[in-house]
Design a protein around this motif. Sequence first.
Motif, mmCIF file in Angstrom:
data_model
loop_
_atom_site.group_PDB
_atom_site.id
_atom_site.type_symbol
_atom_site.label_atom_id
_atom_site.label_comp_id
_atom_site.label_asym_id
_atom_site.label_seq_id
_atom_site.Cartn_x
_atom_site.Cartn_y
_atom_site.Cartn_z
ATOM 1 N N GLN A 44 -3.699 -3.113 -1.040
ATOM 2 C CA GLN A 44 -4.367 -3.522 -2.276
ATOM 3 C C GLN A 44 -4.542 -2.305 -3.182
ATOM 4 O O GLN A 44 -5.201 -1.327 -2.818
ATOM 5 C CB GLN A 44 -5.726 -4.167 -1.998
ATOM 6 N N ILE A 61 -4.872 -5.020 7.358
ATOM 7 C CA ILE A 61 -4.007 -5.563 8.407
ATOM 8 C C ILE A 61 -3.959 -7.093 8.387
ATOM 9 O O ILE A 61 -4.938 -7.744 8.017
ATOM 10 C CB ILE A 61 -4.475 -5.043 9.793
ATOM 11 N N ARG A 62 -2.804 -7.643 8.745
ATOM 12 C CA ARG A 62 -2.622 -9.078 8.961
ATOM 13 C C ARG A 62 -1.896 -9.261 10.277
ATOM 14 O O ARG A 62 -1.081 -8.421 10.658
ATOM 15 C CB ARG A 62 -1.761 -9.709 7.852
ATOM 16 N N ASN A 117 -9.079 1.642 7.235
ATOM 17 C CA ASN A 117 -10.386 1.295 7.793
ATOM 18 C C ASN A 117 -10.493 1.815 9.225
ATOM 19 O O ASN A 117 -9.729 1.409 10.096
ATOM 20 C CB ASN A 117 -10.583 -0.223 7.784
ATOM 21 N N ASP A 179 -17.650 2.805 3.178
ATOM 22 C CA ASP A 179 -17.260 1.438 2.850
ATOM 23 C C ASP A 179 -18.496 0.544 2.748
ATOM 24 O O ASP A 179 -19.519 0.825 3.368
ATOM 25 C CB ASP A 179 -16.337 0.911 3.959
ATOM 26 N N GLU A 240 -13.253 -9.111 -9.961
ATOM 27 C CA GLU A 240 -12.426 -10.290 -10.239
ATOM 28 C C GLU A 240 -12.357 -10.628 -11.718
ATOM 29 O O GLU A 240 -11.466 -11.340 -12.158
ATOM 30 C CB GLU A 240 -12.964 -11.507 -9.472
ATOM 31 N N TYR A 259 -9.184 -8.517 -7.223
ATOM 32 C CA TYR A 259 -8.189 -9.499 -7.628
ATOM 33 C C TYR A 259 -7.852 -9.416 -9.120
ATOM 34 O O TYR A 259 -6.778 -9.824 -9.527
ATOM 35 C CB TYR A 259 -8.649 -10.925 -7.286
ATOM 36 N N PRO A 264 -4.281 -8.015 -2.213
ATOM 37 C CA PRO A 264 -3.455 -7.211 -1.302
ATOM 38 C C PRO A 264 -2.045 -7.794 -1.292
ATOM 39 O O PRO A 264 -1.894 -9.014 -1.282
ATOM 40 C CB PRO A 264 -4.142 -7.403 0.056
HETATM 41 P P1 C2E Z 1 -13.074 -4.560 3.651
HETATM 42 O O1 C2E Z 1 -12.720 -3.251 4.290
HETATM 43 O O2 C2E Z 1 -14.356 -4.616 2.906
HETATM 44 O O3 C2E Z 1 -11.829 -4.943 2.729
HETATM 45 C C1 C2E Z 1 -11.918 -5.611 1.507
HETATM 46 C C2 C2E Z 1 -11.663 -7.103 1.657
HETATM 47 O O4 C2E Z 1 -11.990 -7.731 0.422
HETATM 48 C C3 C2E Z 1 -10.215 -7.448 1.939
HETATM 49 O O5 C2E Z 1 -10.176 -8.649 2.728
HETATM 50 C C4 C2E Z 1 -9.692 -7.765 0.529
HETATM 51 O O6 C2E Z 1 -8.568 -8.605 0.512
HETATM 52 C C5 C2E Z 1 -10.896 -8.454 -0.057
HETATM 53 N N1 C2E Z 1 -10.911 -8.371 -1.523
HETATM 54 C C6 C2E Z 1 -10.513 -7.347 -2.304
HETATM 55 N N2 C2E Z 1 -10.675 -7.626 -3.596
HETATM 56 C C7 C2E Z 1 -11.214 -8.859 -3.663
HETATM 57 C C8 C2E Z 1 -11.615 -9.703 -4.743
HETATM 58 O O7 C2E Z 1 -11.514 -9.383 -5.919
HETATM 59 N N3 C2E Z 1 -12.135 -10.930 -4.410
HETATM 60 C C9 C2E Z 1 -12.253 -11.328 -3.116
HETATM 61 N N4 C2E Z 1 -12.762 -12.536 -2.881
HETATM 62 N N5 C2E Z 1 -11.889 -10.557 -2.073
HETATM 63 C C10 C2E Z 1 -11.370 -9.338 -2.348
HETATM 64 P P2 C2E Z 1 -9.301 -8.749 4.068
HETATM 65 O O8 C2E Z 1 -7.988 -8.090 3.878
HETATM 66 O O9 C2E Z 1 -9.319 -10.184 4.500
HETATM 67 O O10 C2E Z 1 -10.118 -7.887 5.094
HETATM 68 C C11 C2E Z 1 -11.396 -8.275 5.512
HETATM 69 C C12 C2E Z 1 -12.049 -7.193 6.354
HETATM 70 O O11 C2E Z 1 -11.327 -7.011 7.576
HETATM 71 C C13 C2E Z 1 -12.050 -5.823 5.688
HETATM 72 O O12 C2E Z 1 -13.120 -5.729 4.761
HETATM 73 C C14 C2E Z 1 -12.213 -4.916 6.891
HETATM 74 O O13 C2E Z 1 -13.563 -4.868 7.293
HETATM 75 C C15 C2E Z 1 -11.401 -5.669 7.941
HETATM 76 N N6 C2E Z 1 -10.052 -5.067 8.014
HETATM 77 C C16 C2E Z 1 -8.947 -5.316 7.283
HETATM 78 N N7 C2E Z 1 -7.910 -4.549 7.662
HETATM 79 C C17 C2E Z 1 -8.379 -3.761 8.662
HETATM 80 C C18 C2E Z 1 -7.791 -2.732 9.486
HETATM 81 O O14 C2E Z 1 -6.617 -2.338 9.356
HETATM 82 N N8 C2E Z 1 -8.617 -2.166 10.419
HETATM 83 C C19 C2E Z 1 -9.926 -2.544 10.568
HETATM 84 N N9 C2E Z 1 -10.655 -1.929 11.510
HETATM 85 N N10 C2E Z 1 -10.494 -3.485 9.822
HETATM 86 C C20 C2E Z 1 -9.739 -4.087 8.872
#
Ligand code: C2E
Length: 278
Positions: A44, A61-62, A117, A179, A240, A259, A264
């Motif tokens: 992102q 990550i996905r 992260n 964070d 957003e 967004y 992302p």
């Molecule tokens: P996070 O670190 O707070 O990451 C931001 C999340 O907010 C991401 O969701 C992103 O897609 C979402 N986001 C960004 N901008 C917007 C927006 O404008 N509106 C909305 N509604 N959402 C937005 P994602 O990718 O689903 O990840 C969720 C959480 O999962 C992350 O929160 C993080 O805590 C965890 N995560 C994701 N990737 C990794 C990783 O590689 N390792 C670890 N340990 N945790 C991860």
Amino acid sequence: AKKDGKNTYKLSSDDEDLSSYKKYALDRDMRKAISNEEFELHFQPQVETGNGSLCGAEALIRWNHKEWGLVSPGEFIPMAEENHMINGITDWVIEKVCQLLKEWKEKGLPIIPIAINVPPIRFMKKGLFQHVKTQLENYGIDPFYLEFEITEDTLLNIESSVYSTIQSLKDLGIRIAVDDFGTGYASLASIRKFKPNKIKIDKIFIDNINNEDKVDNGIICATLNLAKSLEMNVVAEGVEEFEQLKFLKKNDCDVIQGYLFSKPVKKEMFEHIMKAGY
Ligand code: C2E
Ligand code: CA
Ligand code: CA
Ligand code: CA
């Protein structure tokens, strides 16, 4: 009506079976997901509020699961923290980012710092610093291009070994970002203990900008002032709407992620964004 009630009950019970089966299956399959190459990283973009230029990105990550499709990190990361797979997953993300940076460099793309992260429990386990150093060396990457995002909780009950690992990473040249700033209890204490390079203001505050919520907007402004006086950068997360951008710009927030600019995106799309520079 009774029959309806029964049907409804049956449906929700099936739902529960499904979700507990899914949990069971994800927990079971996670062990093989790295070697099966089922994880992928999306990126992102982060852009400067002033001119909209690309200045960084967060790796997210996905999990491409053969049965369940694309599983979101919100679903499996908490599970991975419980079954301790998170340590291997984190190390995989670190290596993957270094590998991609090398690939992008070789393609002649103008690379930018990538945020990773790194969850609390990875800091408790030994070998993080060595792993990072090895990957940077193997792929020939300057530490400038890595940033670690740490949630405030990590910084709360900080063990001295964790503290020294963070310091070593900083000494190496890796930037540290706090964070979800503002959502934990550690905010000010964590900043005092070691100066992070960056603060990420959590989406919950950004969401309320339009409501002209005095308290939340006050917290945003106070955070921005604090960051300025301690020479830290600030990223606003989850932006957003244009109105939110306007407010953040007016109050001198350096960088936005959300967004409004981009969700992302997959690696290939991210390469296009890097090439275009915005
Ligand atoms: P996070 O670190 O707070 O990451 C931001 C999340 O907010 C991401 O969701 C992103 O897609 C979402 N986001 C960004 N901008 C917007 C927006 O404008 N509106 C909305 N509604 N959402 C937005 P994602 O990718 O689903 O990840 C969720 C959480 O999962 C992350 O929160 C993080 O805590 C965890 N995560 C994701 N990737 C990794 C990783 O590689 N390792 C670890 N340990 N945790 C991860
Ligand atoms: Ca993050
Ligand atoms: Ca966050
Ligand atoms: Ca979060």
